[in-house]
Design a protein around this motif. Structure first.
Motif, short mmCIF file in Angstrom:
data_model
loop_
_atom_site.label_atom_id
_atom_site.label_comp_id
_atom_site.label_asym_id
_atom_site.label_seq_id
_atom_site.Cartn_x
_atom_site.Cartn_y
_atom_site.Cartn_z
N ALA A 50 -57.35 -63.56 5.96
CA ALA A 50 -58.52 -63.48 5.08
C ALA A 50 -59.54 -62.48 5.62
N LEU A 51 -59.79 -62.50 6.91
CA LEU A 51 -60.72 -61.53 7.50
C LEU A 51 -60.22 -60.10 7.34
N PHE A 52 -58.92 -59.91 7.53
CA PHE A 52 -58.33 -58.59 7.32
C PHE A 52 -58.53 -58.13 5.88
N LEU A 53 -58.35 -59.03 4.93
CA LEU A 53 -58.52 -58.68 3.52
C LEU A 53 -59.97 -58.32 3.20
N ILE A 54 -60.91 -59.01 3.84
CA ILE A 54 -62.33 -58.68 3.65
C ILE A 54 -62.62 -57.27 4.16
N VAL A 55 -62.13 -56.96 5.36
CA VAL A 55 -62.34 -55.63 5.94
C VAL A 55 -61.67 -54.57 5.05
N LEU A 56 -60.46 -54.85 4.60
CA LEU A 56 -59.75 -53.92 3.72
C LEU A 56 -60.52 -53.70 2.42
N GLY A 68 -68.72 -57.06 -2.52
CA GLY A 68 -69.71 -58.10 -2.21
C GLY A 68 -69.33 -59.44 -2.83
N MET A 69 -68.85 -59.40 -4.07
CA MET A 69 -68.42 -60.65 -4.71
C MET A 69 -67.23 -61.26 -3.97
N GLY A 70 -66.30 -60.41 -3.55
CA GLY A 70 -65.16 -60.90 -2.78
C GLY A 70 -65.59 -61.49 -1.45
N THR A 71 -66.55 -60.86 -0.80
CA THR A 71 -67.06 -61.37 0.47
C THR A 71 -67.79 -62.69 0.27
N PHE A 72 -68.58 -62.79 -0.80
CA PHE A 72 -69.28 -64.05 -1.10
C PHE A 72 -68.27 -65.17 -1.32
N TYR A 73 -67.22 -64.87 -2.08
CA TYR A 73 -66.15 -65.85 -2.34
C TYR A 73 -65.52 -66.29 -1.01
N ALA A 74 -65.21 -65.33 -0.15
CA ALA A 74 -64.57 -65.65 1.13
C ALA A 74 -65.47 -66.49 2.01
N VAL A 75 -66.76 -66.16 2.05
CA VAL A 75 -67.70 -66.95 2.85
C VAL A 75 -67.76 -68.38 2.33
N ALA A 76 -67.75 -68.54 1.01
CA ALA A 76 -67.75 -69.89 0.43
C ALA A 76 -66.49 -70.66 0.82
N MET A 77 -65.34 -69.99 0.85
CA MET A 77 -64.09 -70.66 1.23
C MET A 77 -64.07 -70.98 2.73
N PHE A 78 -64.60 -70.05 3.55
CA PHE A 78 -64.70 -70.35 4.99
C PHE A 78 -65.65 -71.54 5.20
N PHE A 79 -66.75 -71.56 4.47
CA PHE A 79 -67.70 -72.67 4.57
C PHE A 79 -67.02 -73.99 4.21
N ASN A 114 -58.52 -68.92 -0.35
CA ASN A 114 -59.29 -67.78 0.15
C ASN A 114 -58.44 -66.51 0.10
N ILE A 115 -57.24 -66.58 0.58
CA ILE A 115 -56.35 -65.41 0.60
C ILE A 115 -56.00 -64.97 -0.82
N VAL A 116 -55.65 -65.90 -1.67
CA VAL A 116 -55.27 -65.55 -3.04
C VAL A 116 -56.47 -64.98 -3.79
N GLY A 117 -57.65 -65.54 -3.60
CA GLY A 117 -58.84 -65.03 -4.27
C GLY A 117 -59.20 -63.63 -3.79
N LEU A 118 -59.10 -63.38 -2.50
CA LEU A 118 -59.37 -62.04 -1.98
C LEU A 118 -58.35 -61.03 -2.50
N ALA A 119 -57.10 -61.47 -2.64
CA ALA A 119 -56.08 -60.59 -3.21
C ALA A 119 -56.45 -60.23 -4.65
N MET A 120 -57.03 -61.16 -5.37
CA MET A 120 -57.45 -60.88 -6.74
C MET A 120 -58.55 -59.83 -6.76
N PHE A 121 -59.51 -59.93 -5.86
CA PHE A 121 -60.58 -58.92 -5.80
C PHE A 121 -60.02 -57.55 -5.43
#
Length: 172
Positions: free
Chosen positions: A26-32, A72-83, A117-124
């Protein structure tokens, strides 16, 4: 007469090695997501597609800054999933948690959040590539492929939720 059991909230369960791998993915996908947004922004024309119709064709155009909005929306989504993974008491799944099995049930709920988290980031990322396809011919995909990919992503997310909900409810 059956007595009603009290509500049990999920508890934090330390991540396993596999959970850490999912977090790293998930972190890799955020950076990507951010690296691609910056790359696409630098090379962007004045207008980029910002919305797509049901057929996958652009229906709205806007500033290249929308690349950053999407990241930014993808990052917000990921932070919510990490939370949610680290504070599972805020997760709302349609299952009844039992006091005697709260730890394995919580672990499954947290694993579900990590997969989502991973599937949502893949969607973004998929949306970002669709936006960039109009400035890079090599990234352009057929509109029907985009629609099928988005529907497939939603189905995959629902599949994870249903799968983990059933597994959580069957824990003994």
């Amino acid at each position: 007469m059956k007595t009603r059991s009290r509500t049990v909230k999920p508890v934090y369960v330390p991540p396993t090695r596999f959970d850490r791998v999912l977090d790293l993915v998930a972190l890799f996908l955020i950076v990507l997501l951010w690296v691609l947004a910056i790359k696409f922004y630098i090379d962007a024309p004045e207008k980029v597609p910002t919305g797509f119709d049901a057929a996958g064709n652009p229906r709205g155009w806007g500033s290249a800054a929308f690349y950053f909005l999407m990241s930014g929306m993808g990052t917000f989504y990921a932070v919510a999933m990490f939370f949610a993974a680290y504070f599972p008491q805020f997760i709302n799944m349609p299952v009844v948690l039992k006091e005697s099995t709260i730890v394995p049930q919580s672990a499954l709920m947290i694993r579900c959040c990590r997969w989502l988290n991973i599937v949502g980031l893949a969607m973004f990322l998929f949306i970002l590539f669709q936006m960039a396809g109009y400035q890079y011919e090599a990234l352009r995909m057929d509109a029907s492929l985009f629609v099928a990919g988005m529907i497939g992503n939603v189905v995959l997310m629902l599949g994870f939720i249903i799968y983990y909900s059933v597994r959580i409810s069957q824990v003994k």
